[in-house]
Design a protein around this motif. Structure first.
Motif, PDB file in Angstrom:
ATOM      1  N   GLU A 127       0.828  -1.210   0.000  1.00 60.67           N
ATOM      2  CA  GLU A 127       0.000   0.000   0.000  1.00 60.67           C
ATOM      3  C   GLU A 127       0.862   1.260   0.000  1.00 60.67           C
ATOM      4  OE1 GLU A 127      -2.733  -0.297   3.255  1.00 60.67           O
ATOM      5  OE2 GLU A 127      -3.897  -1.859   2.302  1.00 60.67           O
ATOM      6  N   SER A 128       1.832   1.294  -0.878  1.00 57.67           N
ATOM      7  CA  SER A 128       2.698   2.454  -1.027  1.00 57.67           C
ATOM      8  C   SER A 128       2.560   3.012  -2.442  1.00 57.67           C
ATOM      9  CB  SER A 128       4.156   2.070  -0.742  1.00 57.67           C
ATOM     10  OG  SER A 128       4.600   1.082  -1.662  1.00 57.67           O
ATOM     11  N   PRO A 129       2.936   4.277  -2.661  1.00 57.51           N
ATOM     12  CA  PRO A 129       2.770   4.879  -3.984  1.00 57.51           C
ATOM     13  C   PRO A 129       3.924   4.557  -4.918  1.00 57.51           C
ATOM     14  CG  PRO A 129       3.604   6.520  -2.454  1.00 57.51           C
ATOM     15  CD  PRO A 129       3.368   5.260  -1.647  1.00 57.51           C
ATOM     16  N   VAL A 130       3.672   4.690  -6.189  1.00 58.23           N
ATOM     17  CA  VAL A 130       4.705   4.641  -7.226  1.00 58.23           C
ATOM     18  C   VAL A 130       4.422   5.772  -8.199  1.00 58.23           C
ATOM     19  CG1 VAL A 130       5.696   3.350  -9.152  1.00 58.23           C
ATOM     20  CG2 VAL A 130       5.036   2.146  -7.078  1.00 58.23           C
ATOM     21  N   SER A 131       5.441   6.515  -8.558  1.00 63.67           N
ATOM     22  CA  SER A 131       5.304   7.575  -9.551  1.00 63.67           C
ATOM     23  C   SER A 131       6.143   7.248 -10.769  1.00 63.67           C
ATOM     24  CB  SER A 131       5.740   8.928  -8.973  1.00 63.67           C
ATOM     25  OG  SER A 131       4.847   9.368  -7.963  1.00 63.67           O
ATOM     26  N   ILE A 132       5.642   7.646 -11.926  1.00 64.01           N
ATOM     27  CA  ILE A 132       6.359   7.444 -13.179  1.00 64.01           C
ATOM     28  C   ILE A 132       6.431   8.772 -13.921  1.00 64.01           C
ATOM     29  CG2 ILE A 132       6.226   6.378 -15.477  1.00 64.01           C
ATOM     30  CD1 ILE A 132       5.198   3.863 -14.180  1.00 64.01           C
ATOM     31  N   LEU A 133       7.633   9.131 -14.362  1.00 70.69           N
ATOM     32  CA  LEU A 133       7.845  10.318 -15.173  1.00 70.69           C
ATOM     33  C   LEU A 133       8.354   9.888 -16.539  1.00 70.69           C
ATOM     34  CD1 LEU A 133       8.977  10.904 -12.071  1.00 70.69           C
ATOM     35  CD2 LEU A 133       9.540  13.130 -13.037  1.00 70.69           C
ATOM     36  N   ILE A 134       7.798  10.463 -17.586  1.00 72.56           N
ATOM     37  CA  ILE A 134       8.342  10.283 -18.927  1.00 72.56           C
ATOM     38  C   ILE A 134       8.639  11.672 -19.479  1.00 72.56           C
ATOM     39  CG2 ILE A 134       7.934   9.458 -21.276  1.00 72.56           C
ATOM     40  CD1 ILE A 134       6.320   7.209 -20.151  1.00 72.56           C
ATOM     41  N   MET A 135       9.865  11.875 -19.940  1.00 74.83           N
ATOM     42  CA  MET A 135      10.298  13.211 -20.354  1.00 74.83           C
ATOM     43  C   MET A 135      11.003  13.154 -21.693  1.00 74.83           C
ATOM     44  SD  MET A 135      13.030  13.202 -17.302  1.00 74.83           S
ATOM     45  CE  MET A 135      11.863  12.150 -16.431  1.00 74.83           C
ATOM     46  N   GLY A 136      10.898  14.252 -22.422  1.00 74.30           N
ATOM     47  CA  GLY A 136      11.534  14.290 -23.730  1.00 74.30           C
ATOM     48  C   GLY A 136      11.751  15.711 -24.204  1.00 74.30           C
ATOM     49  N   PHE A 137      12.600  15.870 -25.220  1.00 74.01           N
ATOM     50  CA  PHE A 137      12.865  17.179 -25.804  1.00 74.01           C
ATOM     51  C   PHE A 137      11.612  17.725 -26.476  1.00 74.01           C
ATOM     52  CE2 PHE A 137      17.199  15.332 -25.968  1.00 74.01           C
ATOM     53  CZ  PHE A 137      17.876  16.324 -25.269  1.00 74.01           C
ATOM     54  N   ASP A 138      11.393  19.026 -26.322  1.00 75.79           N
ATOM     55  CA  ASP A 138      10.345  19.694 -27.085  1.00 75.79           C
ATOM     56  C   ASP A 138      10.849  19.954 -28.506  1.00 75.79           C
ATOM     57  OD1 ASP A 138       8.655  19.850 -24.832  1.00 75.79           O
ATOM     58  OD2 ASP A 138       9.710  21.649 -24.139  1.00 75.79           O
ATOM     59  N   ARG A 139       9.944  19.886 -29.467  1.00 78.51           N
ATOM     60  CA  ARG A 139      10.263  20.155 -30.885  1.00 78.51           C
ATOM     61  C   ARG A 139      11.452  19.309 -31.343  1.00 78.51           C
ATOM     62  NH1 ARG A 139       8.748  24.392 -28.136  1.00 78.51           N
ATOM     63  NH2 ARG A 139      10.857  24.782 -27.395  1.00 78.51           N
ATOM     64  N   PHE A 140      11.399  18.020 -31.006  1.00 76.52           N
ATOM     65  CA  PHE A 140      12.529  17.138 -31.261  1.00 76.52           C
ATOM     66  C   PHE A 140      12.833  17.017 -32.754  1.00 76.52           C
ATOM     67  CE2 PHE A 140      14.176  12.870 -32.202  1.00 76.52           C
ATOM     68  CZ  PHE A 140      15.353  12.907 -31.467  1.00 76.52           C
ATOM     69  N   ASP A 141      11.811  16.849 -33.581  1.00 73.00           N
ATOM     70  CA  ASP A 141      12.043  16.669 -35.021  1.00 73.00           C
ATOM     71  C   ASP A 141      12.705  17.906 -35.632  1.00 73.00           C
ATOM     72  OD1 ASP A 141      10.958  14.145 -34.937  1.00 73.00           O
ATOM     73  OD2 ASP A 141       8.955  14.790 -35.553  1.00 73.00           O
ATOM     74  N   ALA A 142      12.259  19.099 -35.219  1.00 72.34           N
ATOM     75  CA  ALA A 142      12.868  20.329 -35.733  1.00 72.34           C
ATOM     76  C   ALA A 142      14.317  20.437 -35.285  1.00 72.34           C
ATOM     77  CB  ALA A 142      12.066  21.540 -35.264  1.00 72.34           C
ATOM     78  N   LEU A 143      14.585  20.026 -34.058  1.00 71.82           N
ATOM     79  CA  LEU A 143      15.953  20.052 -33.535  1.00 71.82           C
ATOM     80  C   LEU A 143      16.859  19.141 -34.356  1.00 71.82           C
ATOM     81  CD1 LEU A 143      17.622  21.168 -31.078  1.00 71.82           C
ATOM     82  CD2 LEU A 143      17.079  19.029 -29.923  1.00 71.82           C
ATOM     83  N   SER A 173      -0.297   0.489 -17.883  1.00 69.68           N
ATOM     84  CA  SER A 173      -1.264   1.581 -17.944  1.00 69.68           C
ATOM     85  C   SER A 173      -0.671   2.878 -17.395  1.00 69.68           C
ATOM     86  CB  SER A 173      -2.537   1.214 -17.194  1.00 69.68           C
ATOM     87  OG  SER A 173      -2.258   0.795 -15.873  1.00 69.68           O
ATOM     88  N   LEU A 174       0.156   2.803 -16.361  1.00 70.60           N
ATOM     89  CA  LEU A 174       0.784   4.013 -15.826  1.00 70.60           C
ATOM     90  C   LEU A 174       1.789   4.598 -16.816  1.00 70.60           C
ATOM     91  CD1 LEU A 174       1.414   3.288 -12.041  1.00 70.60           C
ATOM     92  CD2 LEU A 174      -0.016   5.078 -13.000  1.00 70.60           C
ATOM     93  N   LEU A 175       2.592   3.744 -17.442  1.00 72.63           N
ATOM     94  CA  LEU A 175       3.546   4.221 -18.444  1.00 72.63           C
ATOM     95  C   LEU A 175       2.815   4.866 -19.617  1.00 72.63           C
ATOM     96  CD1 LEU A 175       6.014   1.205 -18.386  1.00 72.63           C
ATOM     97  CD2 LEU A 175       6.666   3.581 -17.928  1.00 72.63           C
ATOM     98  N   THR A 176       1.745   4.242 -20.063  1.00 70.54           N
ATOM     99  CA  THR A 176       0.982   4.801 -21.179  1.00 70.54           C
ATOM    100  C   THR A 176       0.389   6.147 -20.817  1.00 70.54           C
ATOM    101  OG1 THR A 176       0.435   2.590 -22.012  1.00 70.54           O
ATOM    102  CG2 THR A 176      -0.982   4.399 -22.717  1.00 70.54           C
ATOM    103  N   LEU A 177      -0.149   6.269 -19.609  1.00 69.25           N
ATOM    104  CA  LEU A 177      -0.743   7.529 -19.182  1.00 69.25           C
ATOM    105  C   LEU A 177       0.313   8.625 -19.089  1.00 69.25           C
ATOM    106  CD1 LEU A 177      -3.146   9.161 -18.208  1.00 69.25           C
ATOM    107  CD2 LEU A 177      -2.732   8.284 -15.896  1.00 69.25           C
ATOM    108  N   ALA A 178       1.483   8.312 -18.510  1.00 70.16           N
ATOM    109  CA  ALA A 178       2.552   9.308 -18.420  1.00 70.16           C
ATOM    110  C   ALA A 178       2.999   9.750 -19.815  1.00 70.16           C
ATOM    111  CB  ALA A 178       3.730   8.744 -17.633  1.00 70.16           C
ATOM    112  N   ALA A 179       3.077   8.806 -20.751  1.00 67.72           N
ATOM    113  CA  ALA A 179       3.461   9.153 -22.128  1.00 67.72           C
ATOM    114  C   ALA A 179       2.420  10.045 -22.784  1.00 67.72           C
ATOM    115  CB  ALA A 179       3.658   7.873 -22.942  1.00 67.72           C
ATOM    116  N   GLN A 180       1.148   9.777 -22.541  1.00 69.37           N
ATOM    117  CA  GLN A 180       0.080  10.626 -23.078  1.00 69.37           C
ATOM    118  C   GLN A 180       0.185  12.044 -22.514  1.00 69.37           C
ATOM    119  OE1 GLN A 180      -3.340   8.357 -21.924  1.00 69.37           O
ATOM    120  NE2 GLN A 180      -3.338   7.086 -23.773  1.00 69.37           N
TER     121      GLN A 180
END
Length: 380
Positions: free
Chosen positions: A179-195, A289-296
């Motif tokens: 009964e403990s929490p887990v957090s997931i962060l997904i991060m990426g560059f903005d405007r990656f294709d232009a970069l 489901s958590l990974l998918t939600l963070a990616a969305q």
């Protein structure tokens, strides 16, 4: 080149077993998945068990959380699967259609349900859940059958998505038991294709390495940092409650925004965005489901202009269905008042008197003054 898998070959679509005593429920589920997956139907747990033993093409089970299925109920089916001598059956993903009886859901979770879906789930979400569950199962099978296989990304040395998904599944399983929490962060560059178009693939790879190195120095030893997709990186953070995880995501975003990264003496204008998901706040109990939600949520942040964090309850209302009032109240009780206002902005002035009544009777701590102001601002 690796051999194509069942998920990569159009002629060999994954095969789903649907178990429910109601023909109508089975028909509804079939209509949602038939364009993407082959399927088999069974009306009770015993028929489902026999089908799984005989039919080796079945890769996933959808079953209602129920105690009334004749011959063998859903609890019995789960128990047989998870105690089977056949690894194929012990490890098969099982998506449970959640019950209104929370005790039944808890039993199913304890018996080894992979994920839970709502009875009114739409096609896009169900297909995404199935795809994530199949990918996780495939990753676990690859790592189990080929432990010698390289599970590190060649550019950064961080775990690949396969390894990351396994870490996430382990963290979620431990969290549910304790009964403990887990957090997931997904991060990426903005405007990656232009970069990449402006500066080339080699520079982008170098920036990706720097980004990974910076993150590696920021995460805790118990966190898992790895690749999610493309240039996006993910952190699985067990034991971290939602507010702390959101604050951490903003610190990472701000640190990268002020970093002095230059090419040929010219400073690059770089930013990153972060999507955050958390259990129990997001009411999801599976890694996929958590990974998918963070990616969305990462995608939402980037589409909104980038250089921002999108966390629980912050998806723009144009991109999500109106949330349930009960969920917003749960967020308040859990100490996430800042997430409540975005959840309730869809309410009109006609609904506010009802909220005022709830506040008087139950003392929920609803931010009524702020809601009134936001509602009036939207009308003007």
């Amino acid at each position: 080149m690796p051999a194509p898998t069942a998920m990569d070959t159009p002629q060999q679509r994954p095969r789903i077993l649907i178990v429910d005593e109601s023909r109508n429920v089975r028909t509804q589920l079939v209509q949602l998945i038939r364009d993407q997956y082959d399927f088999r139907e069974e009306g009770d747990g015993e028929g489902g068990w026999q089908a799984l033993v005989i039919d080796h093409s079945l890769q996933l089970v959808i079953c209602a959380v129920s105690i009334s299925i004749p011959l063998l109920d859903s609890d019995g089916l789960l128990a047989r699967l998870r105690s089977s001598r056949l690894a194929r059956l012990r490890q098969i993903p099982v998506l449970m259609v959640a019950s209104n009886d929370e005790e039944a859901n808890v039993r199913a979770r304890a018996l080894g349900a992979s994920d839970f879906i709502a009875s009114d789930i739409d096609a896009s979400e169900l297909l995404a859940r199935i795809d994530s569950a199949l990918r996780l199962a495939q990753a676990q099978n690859v790592l189990r059958e080929h432990p010698e296989r390289d599970t590190q990304h060649p550019d950064t040395g961080l775990p690949t998505r396969q390894r990351l998904e396994v870490h996430a599944a382990q963290a979620i399983s431990y969290a549910l038991r304790h009964e403990s929490p887990v957090s997931i962060l997904i991060m990426g560059f903005d405007r990656f294709d232009a970069l990449r178009d402006e500066h080339g693939e080699d520079l982008v790879k170098e920036l990706h390495k720097r980004f990974a190195s910076m993150l590696f120095t920021k995460v805790r030893k118990e966190d898992s940092l790895g690749h999610y997709s493309g240039s996006d990186l993910a952190v699985v953070s067990p034991g971290t409650p939602y507010p702390a995880c959101e604050a951490f995501a903003n610190r990472l975003r701000e640190a990268f925004a002020v970093a002095n990264i230059a090419v040929h003496g010219k400073r690059l204008d770089l930013s990153v965005s972060v999507g955050v998901a958390n259990t129990p706040v997001d009411r999801l109990n599976s890694a996929s489901s958590l990974l998918t939600l963070a990616a969305q949520r990462l995608k939402t942040a980037q589409q909104a202009g980038g250089n921002r964090v999108v966390a629980c309850g912050e998806k723009p209302l144009s991109q999500q269905p109106a949330p349930r009032l009960g969920h917003a109240i749960d967020l308040i009780k859990a100490g996430h008042e800042n997430a409540v206002i975005p959840h309730l902005l869809h309410l009109s002035k006609e609904v506010l008197p009802f909220l005022e009544l709830l506040e008087r009777e139950l003392k929920l701590g609803l931010p009524l003054a702020e809601l009134r102001k936001r509602t009036l601002d939207r009308e003007h």
